[in-house]
Design an enzyme around this catalytic site. Structure first.
Site, PDB file in Angstrom:
ATOM      1  N   THR A 127       0.797  -1.229   0.000  1.00  0.00           N
ATOM      2  CA  THR A 127       0.000   0.000   0.000  1.00  0.00           C
ATOM      3  C   THR A 127       0.828   1.276   0.000  1.00  0.00           C
ATOM      4  O   THR A 127       1.933   1.312   0.552  1.00  0.00           O
ATOM      5  CB  THR A 127      -0.914   0.018   1.245  1.00  0.00           C
ATOM      6  OG1 THR A 127      -1.472   1.332   1.404  1.00  0.00           O
ATOM      7  CG2 THR A 127      -0.152  -0.290   2.519  1.00  0.00           C
ATOM      8  N   GLU A 129       0.236   3.615   1.851  1.00  0.00           N
ATOM      9  CA  GLU A 129       0.384   4.032   3.253  1.00  0.00           C
ATOM     10  C   GLU A 129       1.818   3.785   3.749  1.00  0.00           C
ATOM     11  O   GLU A 129       2.241   4.364   4.739  1.00  0.00           O
ATOM     12  CB  GLU A 129      -0.598   3.268   4.140  1.00  0.00           C
ATOM     13  CG  GLU A 129      -1.950   3.925   4.285  1.00  0.00           C
ATOM     14  CD  GLU A 129      -1.932   5.147   5.186  1.00  0.00           C
ATOM     15  OE1 GLU A 129      -1.377   5.086   6.289  1.00  0.00           O
ATOM     16  OE2 GLU A 129      -2.483   6.174   4.774  1.00  0.00           O
ATOM     17  N   TYR A 155      -1.015   0.474  10.867  1.00  0.00           N
ATOM     18  CA  TYR A 155      -1.354  -0.242   9.619  1.00  0.00           C
ATOM     19  C   TYR A 155      -0.193  -0.151   8.627  1.00  0.00           C
ATOM     20  O   TYR A 155       0.251  -1.164   8.063  1.00  0.00           O
ATOM     21  CB  TYR A 155      -2.624   0.366   9.017  1.00  0.00           C
ATOM     22  CG  TYR A 155      -2.912  -0.046   7.594  1.00  0.00           C
ATOM     23  CD1 TYR A 155      -3.421  -1.299   7.293  1.00  0.00           C
ATOM     24  CD2 TYR A 155      -2.673   0.836   6.526  1.00  0.00           C
ATOM     25  CE1 TYR A 155      -3.689  -1.679   5.978  1.00  0.00           C
ATOM     26  CE2 TYR A 155      -2.940   0.469   5.216  1.00  0.00           C
ATOM     27  CZ  TYR A 155      -3.443  -0.792   4.952  1.00  0.00           C
ATOM     28  OH  TYR A 155      -3.703  -1.157   3.649  1.00  0.00           O
ATOM     29  N   LYS A 159       2.084  -3.215   7.204  1.00  0.00           N
ATOM     30  CA  LYS A 159       2.155  -3.483   5.758  1.00  0.00           C
ATOM     31  C   LYS A 159       3.601  -3.451   5.260  1.00  0.00           C
ATOM     32  O   LYS A 159       3.946  -4.139   4.302  1.00  0.00           O
ATOM     33  CB  LYS A 159       1.320  -2.447   4.991  1.00  0.00           C
ATOM     34  CG  LYS A 159      -0.174  -2.748   4.963  1.00  0.00           C
ATOM     35  CD  LYS A 159      -0.510  -3.900   4.008  1.00  0.00           C
ATOM     36  CE  LYS A 159      -2.003  -4.116   3.888  1.00  0.00           C
ATOM     37  NZ  LYS A 159      -2.360  -5.255   3.032  1.00  0.00           N
TER      38      LYS A 159
HETATM   39  P1  NAP Z   1     -11.368  -4.565   2.800  1.00  0.00           P
HETATM   40  O1  NAP Z   1     -12.574  -4.260   1.992  1.00  0.00           O
HETATM   41  O2  NAP Z   1     -11.218  -3.943   4.156  1.00  0.00           O
HETATM   42  O3  NAP Z   1     -11.295  -6.156   2.982  1.00  0.00           O
HETATM   43  C1  NAP Z   1     -10.458  -6.758   3.920  1.00  0.00           C
HETATM   44  C2  NAP Z   1     -10.693  -8.252   3.887  1.00  0.00           C
HETATM   45  O4  NAP Z   1      -9.798  -8.876   4.837  1.00  0.00           O
HETATM   46  C3  NAP Z   1     -12.121  -8.674   4.301  1.00  0.00           C
HETATM   47  O5  NAP Z   1     -12.560  -9.673   3.406  1.00  0.00           O
HETATM   48  C4  NAP Z   1     -11.919  -9.261   5.688  1.00  0.00           C
HETATM   49  O6  NAP Z   1     -12.821 -10.294   6.008  1.00  0.00           O
HETATM   50  C5  NAP Z   1     -10.523  -9.873   5.543  1.00  0.00           C
HETATM   51  N1  NAP Z   1      -9.888 -10.155   6.827  1.00  0.00           N
HETATM   52  C6  NAP Z   1      -9.643  -9.291   7.849  1.00  0.00           C
HETATM   53  N2  NAP Z   1      -9.055  -9.942   8.877  1.00  0.00           N
HETATM   54  C7  NAP Z   1      -8.917 -11.236   8.492  1.00  0.00           C
HETATM   55  C8  NAP Z   1      -8.388 -12.393   9.111  1.00  0.00           C
HETATM   56  N3  NAP Z   1      -7.867 -12.375  10.351  1.00  0.00           N
HETATM   57  N4  NAP Z   1      -8.392 -13.559   8.420  1.00  0.00           N
HETATM   58  C9  NAP Z   1      -8.929 -13.615   7.172  1.00  0.00           C
HETATM   59  N5  NAP Z   1      -9.465 -12.559   6.542  1.00  0.00           N
HETATM   60  C10 NAP Z   1      -9.457 -11.385   7.192  1.00  0.00           C
HETATM   61  O7  NAP Z   1     -10.042  -4.229   1.992  1.00  0.00           O
HETATM   62  P2  NAP Z   1      -9.865  -3.858   0.435  1.00  0.00           P
HETATM   63  O8  NAP Z   1     -10.116  -2.406   0.257  1.00  0.00           O
HETATM   64  O9  NAP Z   1     -10.578  -4.856  -0.386  1.00  0.00           O
HETATM   65  O10 NAP Z   1      -8.284  -4.042   0.262  1.00  0.00           O
HETATM   66  C11 NAP Z   1      -7.728  -5.316  -0.052  1.00  0.00           C
HETATM   67  C12 NAP Z   1      -6.277  -5.333   0.406  1.00  0.00           C
HETATM   68  O11 NAP Z   1      -5.540  -4.289  -0.250  1.00  0.00           O
HETATM   69  C13 NAP Z   1      -6.075  -5.088   1.900  1.00  0.00           C
HETATM   70  O12 NAP Z   1      -4.972  -5.865   2.314  1.00  0.00           O
HETATM   71  C14 NAP Z   1      -5.729  -3.608   1.986  1.00  0.00           C
HETATM   72  O13 NAP Z   1      -4.966  -3.344   3.144  1.00  0.00           O
HETATM   73  C15 NAP Z   1      -4.943  -3.427   0.708  1.00  0.00           C
HETATM   74  N6  NAP Z   1      -4.980  -2.099   0.090  1.00  0.00           N
HETATM   75  C16 NAP Z   1      -6.169  -1.490  -0.142  1.00  0.00           C
HETATM   76  C17 NAP Z   1      -6.198  -0.252  -0.770  1.00  0.00           C
HETATM   77  C18 NAP Z   1      -7.497   0.435  -1.068  1.00  0.00           C
HETATM   78  O14 NAP Z   1      -7.462   1.636  -1.361  1.00  0.00           O
HETATM   79  N7  NAP Z   1      -8.614  -0.260  -1.068  1.00  0.00           N
HETATM   80  C19 NAP Z   1      -4.994   0.348  -1.162  1.00  0.00           C
HETATM   81  C20 NAP Z   1      -3.791  -0.310  -0.921  1.00  0.00           C
HETATM   82  C21 NAP Z   1      -3.799  -1.557  -0.302  1.00  0.00           C
HETATM   83  P3  NAP Z   1     -14.229 -10.047   6.782  1.00  0.00           P
HETATM   84  O15 NAP Z   1     -15.220  -9.903   5.689  1.00  0.00           O
HETATM   85  O16 NAP Z   1     -14.414 -11.294   7.566  1.00  0.00           O
HETATM   86  O17 NAP Z   1     -14.073  -8.820   7.614  1.00  0.00           O
HETATM   87  O1  G4F Z   2     -10.751   6.633   3.360  1.00  0.00           O
HETATM   88  P1  G4F Z   2      -9.671   6.565   4.358  1.00  0.00           P
HETATM   89  O2  G4F Z   2      -9.991   5.886   5.655  1.00  0.00           O
HETATM   90  O3  G4F Z   2      -8.428   5.914   3.618  1.00  0.00           O
HETATM   91  P2  G4F Z   2      -6.858   5.897   3.942  1.00  0.00           P
HETATM   92  O4  G4F Z   2      -6.587   6.214   5.355  1.00  0.00           O
HETATM   93  O5  G4F Z   2      -6.196   6.731   2.920  1.00  0.00           O
HETATM   94  O6  G4F Z   2      -6.522   4.340   3.712  1.00  0.00           O
HETATM   95  C1  G4F Z   2      -7.015   3.639   2.582  1.00  0.00           C
HETATM   96  O7  G4F Z   2      -6.073   3.749   1.538  1.00  0.00           O
HETATM   97  C2  G4F Z   2      -4.799   3.113   1.796  1.00  0.00           C
HETATM   98  C3  G4F Z   2      -3.916   3.346   0.558  1.00  0.00           C
HETATM   99  O8  G4F Z   2      -3.297   4.598   0.654  1.00  0.00           O
HETATM  100  C4  G4F Z   2      -5.049   1.647   2.043  1.00  0.00           C
HETATM  101  F1  G4F Z   2      -3.864   0.998   2.233  1.00  0.00           F
HETATM  102  C5  G4F Z   2      -5.945   1.468   3.260  1.00  0.00           C
HETATM  103  O9  G4F Z   2      -6.205   0.082   3.452  1.00  0.00           O
HETATM  104  C6  G4F Z   2      -7.265   2.192   3.011  1.00  0.00           C
HETATM  105  O10 G4F Z   2      -7.948   1.527   1.971  1.00  0.00           O
HETATM  106  O11 G4F Z   2      -9.170   8.037   4.731  1.00  0.00           O
HETATM  107  C7  G4F Z   2      -8.754   8.940   3.711  1.00  0.00           C
HETATM  108  C8  G4F Z   2      -8.544  10.312   4.325  1.00  0.00           C
HETATM  109  C9  G4F Z   2      -7.653  10.325   5.574  1.00  0.00           C
HETATM  110  O12 G4F Z   2      -6.815  11.440   5.511  1.00  0.00           O
HETATM  111  C10 G4F Z   2      -8.633  10.486   6.738  1.00  0.00           C
HETATM  112  O13 G4F Z   2      -8.064  11.116   7.883  1.00  0.00           O
HETATM  113  O14 G4F Z   2      -9.817  10.808   4.777  1.00  0.00           O
HETATM  114  C11 G4F Z   2      -9.666  11.374   6.080  1.00  0.00           C
HETATM  115  N1  G4F Z   2     -10.981  11.391   6.726  1.00  0.00           N
HETATM  116  C12 G4F Z   2     -11.649  12.517   7.112  1.00  0.00           C
HETATM  117  N2  G4F Z   2     -12.811  12.177   7.700  1.00  0.00           N
HETATM  118  C13 G4F Z   2     -11.718  10.314   7.045  1.00  0.00           C
HETATM  119  C14 G4F Z   2     -12.878  10.817   7.655  1.00  0.00           C
HETATM  120  N3  G4F Z   2     -11.505   8.992   6.862  1.00  0.00           N
HETATM  121  C15 G4F Z   2     -12.471   8.140   7.287  1.00  0.00           C
HETATM  122  N4  G4F Z   2     -12.298   6.803   7.081  1.00  0.00           N
HETATM  123  N5  G4F Z   2     -13.624   8.577   7.895  1.00  0.00           N
HETATM  124  C16 G4F Z   2     -13.874   9.911   8.107  1.00  0.00           C
HETATM  125  O15 G4F Z   2     -14.905  10.281   8.669  1.00  0.00           O
END
Ligand code: NAP
Ligand code: G4F
Length: 333
Positions: A127, A129, A155, A159
């Protein structure tokens, strides 16, 4: 069409749904890990994807991951499971380290111990992050695969361990293990605990008279937001490549949360969102990532990856989806 099989952890999450659709369309036999004895997402997932075999396992339990790998015998193993919410990771840092960090080691050990180091390709969900938003090494150019890491949350630190242990297993045991360093990607499958979906859901509710406002934390941080459907294609392309490697997937554009609010409210005809947004300190973080901007040049050059949805298209897609979803629900109730 392929005769390959794939195992996906985190299959009930946002990326899990998009990746499952892509792999089924490519002809894969798909296995997915679900945790818990009564996971509420399981029934909905099986209704949408009845072809997928779900295996009960938990990344915290190495033996269950070994069993899952043995059952699925996958050509490709996509590790998407994690505690993925940055704010939650500050409140639960130990669980985050165990799941998002050590859980990856359990996956890699499962491949090694079961003798699949030469046959199973591994994708790790790294990520942006990990960079932490302190753009001191490549100002304005965007982070790439050679940029310095400086994670700013439990986090991000977990990662970074996962990223390096994956590289270590590639170098030590010759596992085809690739890390996708993905910048934020969103869409209609995004959880409502993340800011973009929280906003699109709230905008839909406000426009339909179902809510008065939305409570948010800091609005100035900037993110490089893309569409999740584009990004899972990149994951798959990484595992089809001739060599294991690490790749940034990003749009190369960055926008503040305020800009997201501008566009989202404009979609429903509201020009000034300020009356509808209430600041709530509980959604701020002990350390914030100010700005994320990615440089996807390597993925574009080496993999031929392209993102198709731009920022405007992403916001429109999410708001339109949530308005239609809520209209459908209110018609049914
Ligand atoms: P997400 O919607 O939060 O999904 C996370 C998944 O992990 C869910 O299916 C959850 O299962 C499962 N999980 C959590 N704890 C577990 C455990 N102990 N054992 C088995 N499964 C578990 O995340 P996403 O947005 O699809 O992202 C997918 C991956 O990419 C993650 O690793 C995230 O950190 C990474 N990532 C995401 C972004 C982004 O912007 N979306 C960017 C960079 C990296 P449950 O349904 O049971 O909760
Ligand atoms: O949507 P966020 O929670 O995403 P964040 O923290 O960027 O993380 C996501 O992207 C990462 C990749 O860069 C992934 F690795 C990670 O798993 C996840 O998918 O927050 C985005 C921004 C932050 O600056 C946060 O402080 O939005 C700001 N924010 C402001 N108000 C909020 C809120 N975030 C959340 N979740 N909820 C709020 O009410």
């Amino acid at each position: 069409m392929t005769s390959k099989s794939a195992l996906i952890t985190g299959i009930t999450g946002q990326d899990g749904g998009h990746l499952t659709r892509l792999l089924l369309d490519e002809g894969y036999t798909v296995f997915g890990i679900v945790r818990g004895q009564s996971n509420p997402k399981r029934a909905a997932f099986s209704q949408e994807f009845p072809e997928v075999t779900l295996i009960e396992a938990d990344l915290l339990d190495a033996s269950s991951v070994i069993r899952a790998v043995d059952l699925a015998d996958p050509d490709e193993f996509y590790n998407l499971a994690a505690i993925s919410h940055v704010g939650y990771s500050f409140r639960n840092p130990v669980l985050t380290l165990d799941t998002t960090g050590k859980g990856v080691l359990h996956c890699l050990e499962a491949i090694r111990i079961t003798g699949r180091a030469e046959t199973t390709r591994f994708y790790q969900a790294s990520t942006s992050e990990m960079y932490g938003g302190l753009d001191y090494n490549r100002p304005g150019l965007g982070y790439d695969e050679d940029s310095l890491f400086h994670p700013r949350s439990p986090y991000g630190v977990a990662k970074l361990y996962a990223h390096w242990i994956t590289r270590n297993y590639r170098e030590s045991y010759g596992i085809f293990a690739s890390c996708g360093i993905l910048f934020n990607h969103e869409g209609e499958r995004r959880g409502v605990e993340f800011v973009t979906r929280k906003i699109s859901d709230a905008v839909a509710r406000i426009s339909l008279g179902l809510a008065d406002d939305v409570q948010l934390g800091d609005l100035w941080p900037k993110r490089d937001w893309g569409y999740a459907g584009d990004y899972v294609r990149g994951m798959w392309q990484m595992l089809q490549h001739s060599e294991p490697d690490d790749f940034v997937l990003a749009t190369g554009e960055t926008h503040s949360i305020e800009e997201f609010l501008d566009r989202a409210f404009a979609e429903v005809g509201i020009d000034d969102w300020h009356p509808y947004v209430v600041r709530n300190e509980s959604f701020t973080r002990p350390a914030e990532v100010d700005i994320l901007l990615g440089n996807p040049a390597k993925a574009e050059r080496v993999l031929g990856w392209r993102r198709e949805v731009d920022f405007e298209g992403l916001v429109r897609r999410m708001v339109t989806h949530d308005v239609e979803l809520l209209r459908g629900q209110s018609v049914r109730s």
